[in-house]
Design an enzyme around this catalytic site. Structure first.
Site, PDB file in Angstrom:
ATOM      1  CB  SER A  68      89.189  19.715  69.447  1.00 36.80           C
ATOM      2  OG  SER A  68      88.905  20.486  68.299  1.00 36.80           O
ATOM      3  CG  ASN A 100      85.452  32.202  68.039  1.00 37.84           C
ATOM      4  OD1 ASN A 100      86.156  31.203  67.888  1.00 37.84           O
ATOM      5  ND2 ASN A 100      85.945  33.402  68.304  1.00 37.84           N
ATOM      6  CB  THR A 157      63.354   7.316 108.567  1.00 40.79           C
ATOM      7  OG1 THR A 157      63.227   6.973 109.947  1.00 40.79           O
ATOM      8  CG2 THR A 157      61.980   7.500 107.962  1.00 40.79           C
ATOM      9  CG  HIS A 158      67.389   8.032 110.686  1.00 35.40           C
ATOM     10  ND1 HIS A 158      68.219   9.106 110.878  1.00 35.40           N
ATOM     11  CD2 HIS A 158      66.121   8.501 110.837  1.00 35.40           C
ATOM     12  CE1 HIS A 158      67.481  10.186 111.147  1.00 35.40           C
ATOM     13  NE2 HIS A 158      66.210   9.840 111.115  1.00 35.40           N
ATOM     14  CB  SER A 204      82.290 -14.264  92.655  1.00 37.12           C
ATOM     15  OG  SER A 204      83.594 -14.582  93.110  1.00 37.12           O
ATOM     16  CE  LYS A 217      79.093 -12.253  96.656  1.00 32.38           C
ATOM     17  NZ  LYS A 217      80.396 -11.575  96.763  1.00 32.38           N
ATOM     18  CD  GLU A 238      77.917  -4.206  93.479  1.00 32.08           C
ATOM     19  OE1 GLU A 238      78.882  -4.101  94.237  1.00 32.08           O
ATOM     20  OE2 GLU A 238      77.670  -5.227  92.825  1.00 32.08           O
ATOM     21  CD  GLN A 276      89.870  22.429  71.232  1.00 31.00           C
ATOM     22  OE1 GLN A 276      89.781  23.140  70.244  1.00 31.00           O
ATOM     23  NE2 GLN A 276      90.984  21.781  71.533  1.00 31.00           N
ATOM     24  CE  LYS A 326      83.875  21.452  70.719  1.00 26.63           C
ATOM     25  NZ  LYS A 326      84.390  22.469  71.677  1.00 26.63           N
TER      26      LYS A 326
HETATM   27  N1  ARG Z   1      87.891  23.522  68.219  1.00 28.76           N
HETATM   28  C1  ARG Z   1      87.438  24.772  68.724  1.00 28.76           C
HETATM   29  C2  ARG Z   1      86.545  24.551  69.944  1.00 28.76           C
HETATM   30  O1  ARG Z   1      86.096  23.488  70.105  1.00 28.76           O
HETATM   31  C3  ARG Z   1      86.695  25.506  67.670  1.00 28.76           C
HETATM   32  C4  ARG Z   1      86.693  26.984  67.853  1.00 28.76           C
HETATM   33  C5  ARG Z   1      88.035  27.516  67.578  1.00 28.76           C
HETATM   34  N2  ARG Z   1      88.034  28.932  67.614  1.00 28.76           N
HETATM   35  C6  ARG Z   1      89.162  29.617  67.646  1.00 28.76           C
HETATM   36  N3  ARG Z   1      89.073  30.909  67.672  1.00 28.76           N
HETATM   37  N4  ARG Z   1      90.333  29.029  67.676  1.00 28.76           N
HETATM   38  O2  ARG Z   1      86.283  25.434  70.724  1.00 28.76           O
END
Ligand code: ARG
Length: 456
Positions: A24, A111, A156-157, A278, A284, A291, A323, A326
């Protein structure tokens, strides 16, 4: 295998494709500041709990500062085997601070670490989004103040309905953003809960003062359940909901602006700085800013749906699926950071063509006022509605405006019409008659502007 942080029990190296699949770092490196902040706070707690000596704490904090400086100055050298931001920081800390780095992860798991990092990052993203929303609100408010009592055909509409103040329409896009800001603030309250101290799932065995740790990191409280804490990503889903709703609001504002800027409407002229041309048609000038603002809502809504789908059906507690929180989070925050200043700038620099707007208000938009005229003369509204409907039909049949119908026609449609009925055909009078708070009369809009100002 001894060089991975979990390699002890493994006899075989990880498959190269699997390594790439699970890595990651390419996206979670962005958590470096939060990761280092969390680690420094954890080190201070380890020291209080008697795990680290004064000297060890000082060495760890100095090492973390050095890693932070490398990131801040763009000097950090990641290695292909850094599998995420947490392992990268710890690896580098070891290189800079020596063996003591091996003590940092005592009583902690990635974790609870990653959950803490992501919460800290989300709180920052909320603050940035709020600033962007505020800037857009300021642009809408400034245009509302500049609009004075200029009139706009209200739809409206997407059919001509009743005359309203241009300022009233502008502010109709201010209040949804005010709700977005309130939603973000609410999201921040739930994000500001500390997971650290939850360990992998069962809680740390160390005697850690979690309330102090929470305060150190700027969290309002410590999480009440360690299993929940390591797997709770509600705050990510909530942030994504806020972002999707913001995207929806931006897309509605954008759609109005796109329509109003067409030659057919001609109500608004966008600044060149927020338009593009354009490559083929020399004449244009395209409203690309709006947009794209409309289009960006697609990815924002998509991220919310994607995140909820990841979370659905996960067994307790941490699972690697998490994971996947993110990239949507980062992209939604980035999208808002790109989009909101453009929305603010395009609104601030737009020129509203009040003459065109006024000219587009036709007599038929005052048909409701004609019915109200009869109501004021004690005619039941349903009866008035019917009589005015007959007038509209008569005007259409003769191909004239309502105000151009001979008075006899009015009389035929209803006996309560008097010669003064022609006074109804003033759009300004129509708008001014709607005086309750929240309505479009100039005085009511002035009050609204005061309320809006108080929000900024
Ligand atoms: N890269 C992991 C995540 O974003 C970190 C946590 C990993 N924990 C594990 N038990 N492998 O979730």
């Amino acid at each position: 295998m001894e060089d991975t942080m979990w390699g002890g029990r493994f006899s075989e190296s990880i498959d190269e494709r699997m390594a790439r699949f699970q890595n990651s770092y390419p996206f979670d490196w962005r958590l470096w500041a939060e990761d280092i902040r969390g680690s420094a706070a954890w080190a201070r707690q380890l020291h209080t709990a008697g795990i680290l000596s004064d000297g060890e704490l000082a060495a760890l904090l100095a090492g973390l500062d050095a890693v932070r400086a490398e990131y801040a100055e763009g000097r950090f050298q990641a290695r292909p085997d850094d599998e995420d931001i947490h392992s990268a920081v710890e690896r580098r800390l070891g290189e800079l601070a020596g063996a003591v780095a091996g003590k940092l992860h005592t009583g902690r798991s990635r974790n609870d670490q990653v959950a803490t990092d992501v919460r800290l990052w989300t709180l920052g993203a909320i603050a940035r989004a709020d600033a962007g929303l505020r800037e857009l609100q300021a642009a809408l408010l400034a245009q509302s103040e500049a609009a004075g009592e200029a009139l706009l055909p209200g739809y409206t509409h997407l059919q001509r309905a009743q005359p309203i103040l241009l300022a009233h329409w502008l502010l109709s896009h201010f209040w949804p953003i005010q709700r977005d800001r309130a939603r973000l603030a609410d999201c921040a309250r739930r994000a500001a809960v500390l997971p650290l101290g939850s360990g992998a799932l069962a809680g740390t065995p160390l005697n850690i003062d979690r309330a102090a740790l929470a305060a150190d990191l700027g969290f309002a409280a410590a999480s009440p359940n360690s299993l929940d804490a390591v797997s709770d990503r509600d705050f990510v889903a909530e942030f994504l909901f806020c972002a999707a709703t913001i995207g929806t609001h931006l897309s509605r504002l954008a759609e109005d602006m796109v329509i109003y800027s067409t030659s057919e409407f001609g109500f608004v002229t966008l600044a060149d700085a927020y338009s593009t041309g354009s490559s083929l048609m020399p004449q244009k000038k395209n409203p690309d800013s709006f947009e794209l603002l409309r289009g960006k809502s697609g990815r924002l809504v998509g991220h919310l749906v994607g995140m909820l789908t990841v979370l659905k059906g996960l067994p307790a507690a941490y699972d690697k699926d998490l994971q996947e929180d993110k990239e949507p989070l980062f992209d939604a925050a980035d999208t808002l950071e790109l989009a909101l200043p453009v929305a603010a700038g395009a609104i601030a620099t737009a020129r509203f063509n009040t003459g065109r707007m006024h000219a587009a208000i036709d007599d038929a938009m005052l048909a409701t006022d004609l019915a109200d005229y009869l109501v004021e003369r004690a005619v039941p509204f349903r009866e008035a509605h019917k009589a005015v409907g007959a007038l509209v039909r008569a005007a259409e049949a003769r191909g004239v405006a309502l105000s151009a119908l001979p008075f006899e026609v009015y009389r035929t449609c209803h006996a309560a019409f008097e010669e003064d009925v022609l006074d109804v055909f003033s759009p300004a009078r129509s708008a001014a008659s709607r005086q309750v708070p929240g309505a479009t009369a100039p005085a009511a809009v002035r009050l609204q502007i005061e309320q809006a100002r108080a929000c900024l």
